[in-house]
Design a protein around this motif. Structure first.
Motif, mmCIF file in Angstrom:
data_model
loop_
_atom_site.group_PDB
_atom_site.id
_atom_site.type_symbol
_atom_site.label_atom_id
_atom_site.label_comp_id
_atom_site.label_asym_id
_atom_site.label_seq_id
_atom_site.Cartn_x
_atom_site.Cartn_y
_atom_site.Cartn_z
ATOM 1 N N ARG A 110 -27.937 27.250 94.054
ATOM 2 C CA ARG A 110 -28.803 27.789 92.812
ATOM 3 C C ARG A 110 -28.332 26.783 92.090
ATOM 4 O O ARG A 110 -29.342 26.462 91.110
ATOM 5 C CB ARG A 110 -28.145 29.110 92.808
ATOM 6 C CG ARG A 110 -28.577 29.806 91.521
ATOM 7 C CD ARG A 110 -27.712 30.645 91.646
ATOM 8 N NE ARG A 110 -28.010 32.355 92.068
ATOM 9 C CZ ARG A 110 -27.281 32.958 92.758
ATOM 10 N NH1 ARG A 110 -25.819 32.829 91.846
ATOM 11 N NH2 ARG A 110 -27.794 33.942 93.051
ATOM 12 N N GLN A 111 -27.889 26.400 92.110
ATOM 13 C CA GLN A 111 -27.509 24.984 91.066
ATOM 14 C C GLN A 111 -28.276 23.915 91.138
ATOM 15 O O GLN A 111 -28.565 23.725 90.177
ATOM 16 C CB GLN A 111 -25.950 25.175 91.105
ATOM 17 C CG GLN A 111 -24.968 25.771 90.044
ATOM 18 C CD GLN A 111 -24.899 26.916 90.874
ATOM 19 O OE1 GLN A 111 -25.071 27.062 92.406
ATOM 20 N NE2 GLN A 111 -24.250 27.560 90.680
ATOM 21 N N ALA A 112 -28.971 23.424 91.672
ATOM 22 C CA ALA A 112 -29.669 22.340 92.570
ATOM 23 C C ALA A 112 -31.065 22.965 91.579
ATOM 24 O O ALA A 112 -31.415 22.271 90.910
ATOM 25 C CB ALA A 112 -29.466 22.114 94.398
ATOM 26 N N ARG A 113 -31.799 24.243 91.833
ATOM 27 C CA ARG A 113 -32.653 24.545 91.062
ATOM 28 C C ARG A 113 -32.567 24.409 89.980
ATOM 29 O O ARG A 113 -33.458 24.393 89.224
ATOM 30 C CB ARG A 113 -33.162 25.703 91.409
ATOM 31 C CG ARG A 113 -34.003 25.753 93.471
ATOM 32 C CD ARG A 113 -33.154 27.514 93.800
ATOM 33 N NE ARG A 113 -34.208 27.435 95.480
ATOM 34 C CZ ARG A 113 -35.136 27.657 95.987
ATOM 35 N NH1 ARG A 113 -36.167 27.003 95.287
ATOM 36 N NH2 ARG A 113 -34.851 27.496 97.275
ATOM 37 N N SER A 114 -31.974 25.076 89.482
ATOM 38 C CA SER A 114 -31.577 25.219 87.950
ATOM 39 C C SER A 114 -31.325 23.816 87.794
ATOM 40 O O SER A 114 -32.260 23.238 86.311
ATOM 41 C CB SER A 114 -30.049 25.963 87.561
ATOM 42 O OG SER A 114 -30.243 25.408 86.292
ATOM 43 N N ALA A 115 -30.649 22.362 88.276
ATOM 44 C CA ALA A 115 -31.468 21.143 88.006
ATOM 45 C C ALA A 115 -32.573 20.651 87.413
ATOM 46 O O ALA A 115 -33.072 19.959 87.069
ATOM 47 C CB ALA A 115 -29.621 20.422 88.082
ATOM 48 N N LEU A 116 -33.459 21.053 89.479
ATOM 49 C CA LEU A 116 -34.290 20.794 89.070
ATOM 50 C C LEU A 116 -35.497 21.254 87.543
ATOM 51 O O LEU A 116 -35.887 20.713 87.039
ATOM 52 C CB LEU A 116 -34.681 21.412 90.527
ATOM 53 C CG LEU A 116 -34.599 20.137 91.368
ATOM 54 C CD1 LEU A 116 -35.078 21.109 92.855
ATOM 55 C CD2 LEU A 116 -35.182 18.815 91.107
ATOM 56 N N SER A 117 -34.736 22.805 87.313
ATOM 57 C CA SER A 117 -35.242 23.083 86.547
ATOM 58 C C SER A 117 -35.146 22.326 84.644
ATOM 59 O O SER A 117 -36.580 22.707 84.682
ATOM 60 C CB SER A 117 -35.353 25.078 86.157
ATOM 61 O OG SER A 117 -36.186 25.266 85.268
ATOM 62 N N GLU A 118 -34.179 22.310 84.874
ATOM 63 C CA GLU A 118 -33.780 21.466 83.540
ATOM 64 C C GLU A 118 -34.436 20.042 83.602
ATOM 65 O O GLU A 118 -35.004 19.904 82.319
ATOM 66 C CB GLU A 118 -32.411 21.181 83.295
ATOM 67 C CG GLU A 118 -31.844 20.840 81.429
ATOM 68 C CD GLU A 118 -30.411 21.513 81.696
ATOM 69 O OE1 GLU A 118 -29.593 20.364 80.595
ATOM 70 O OE2 GLU A 118 -29.868 21.944 81.794
ATOM 71 N N MET A 119 -34.458 19.200 84.777
ATOM 72 C CA MET A 119 -34.940 17.851 84.099
ATOM 73 C C MET A 119 -36.808 18.386 83.695
ATOM 74 O O MET A 119 -36.982 17.563 83.378
ATOM 75 C CB MET A 119 -35.206 17.605 85.873
ATOM 76 C CG MET A 119 -33.633 16.840 86.828
ATOM 77 S SD MET A 119 -33.913 17.036 88.071
ATOM 78 C CE MET A 119 -34.437 15.252 88.761
ATOM 79 N N ALA A 120 -37.394 19.498 84.570
ATOM 80 C CA ALA A 120 -38.714 20.099 84.226
ATOM 81 C C ALA A 120 -38.838 20.368 83.209
ATOM 82 O O ALA A 120 -39.568 20.246 82.138
ATOM 83 C CB ALA A 120 -39.860 20.444 85.286
ATOM 84 N N ASP A 121 -38.010 20.785 82.302
ATOM 85 C CA ASP A 121 -38.193 21.461 80.850
ATOM 86 C C ASP A 121 -38.000 19.432 79.772
ATOM 87 O O ASP A 121 -38.762 18.999 78.876
ATOM 88 C CB ASP A 121 -36.908 22.019 80.477
ATOM 89 C CG ASP A 121 -37.603 23.486 81.464
ATOM 90 O OD1 ASP A 121 -38.348 23.883 81.350
ATOM 91 O OD2 ASP A 121 -36.155 24.443 81.688
#
Length: 140
Positions: A110-121
């Motif tokens: 879940r935190q890895a997905r959050s990190a990828l989401s922030e990277m995309a942002d």
């Protein structure tokens, strides 16, 4: 001696808090809509595929390709200079999220997905700022 260590530790915690708050503020201040020139990049498809994706590494690789392209463009294109502090903060945030992704991809997906989401942002904000700088309007 102990007082010095406590002051340094407290200062480090405050610096980390300031950094995260500044990065999140920069990301929130930009619009949620993708930039007009974003169709050439993969971060939008990564954002769309992120909730249901089983394998996260191909998504990270797509983001890293976009990141390398954007940083090369910003470093080498004449006249595309963004505000230095803002640019540096976003690039550093992207790198910190890369590290966070590597640390959490197996233990905490879940935190890895959050990190990828922030990277995309971060990539979306960089593309939007480049578009604003060269005069591309974001009309969706």
């Amino acid at each position: 001696m102990i007082a010095s260590i406590l002051i340094i530790a407290f200062s480090l915690v405050l610096f980390i808090y300031w950094f995260r708050y500044s990065c999140l503020l920069l990301l929130r201040s930009s619009s949620e809509q993708p930039a007009a020139a974003a169709e050439r990049y993969h971060f939008i498809t990564v954002r769309q595929n992120l909730p249901g994706a089983v394998a996260l590494d191909p998504l990270r690789q797509s983001l890293d390709r976009d990141y390398r392209l954007l940083t090369y463009l910003l470093d080498h294109a004449a006249g595309l200079e963004l505000e230095k502090l803002e640019y540096r903060l976003l690039v550093l945030d992207y790198r910190m999220m890369q590290i966070w992704y590597r640390l959490t991809k197996h233990a905490a997906p879940r935190q890895a997905r959050s990190a990828l989401s922030e990277m995309a942002d971060v990539l979306n904000v960089l593309v939007g700022r480049i578009g604003e700088h060269v005069g591309v309007h974001t009309e969706v």
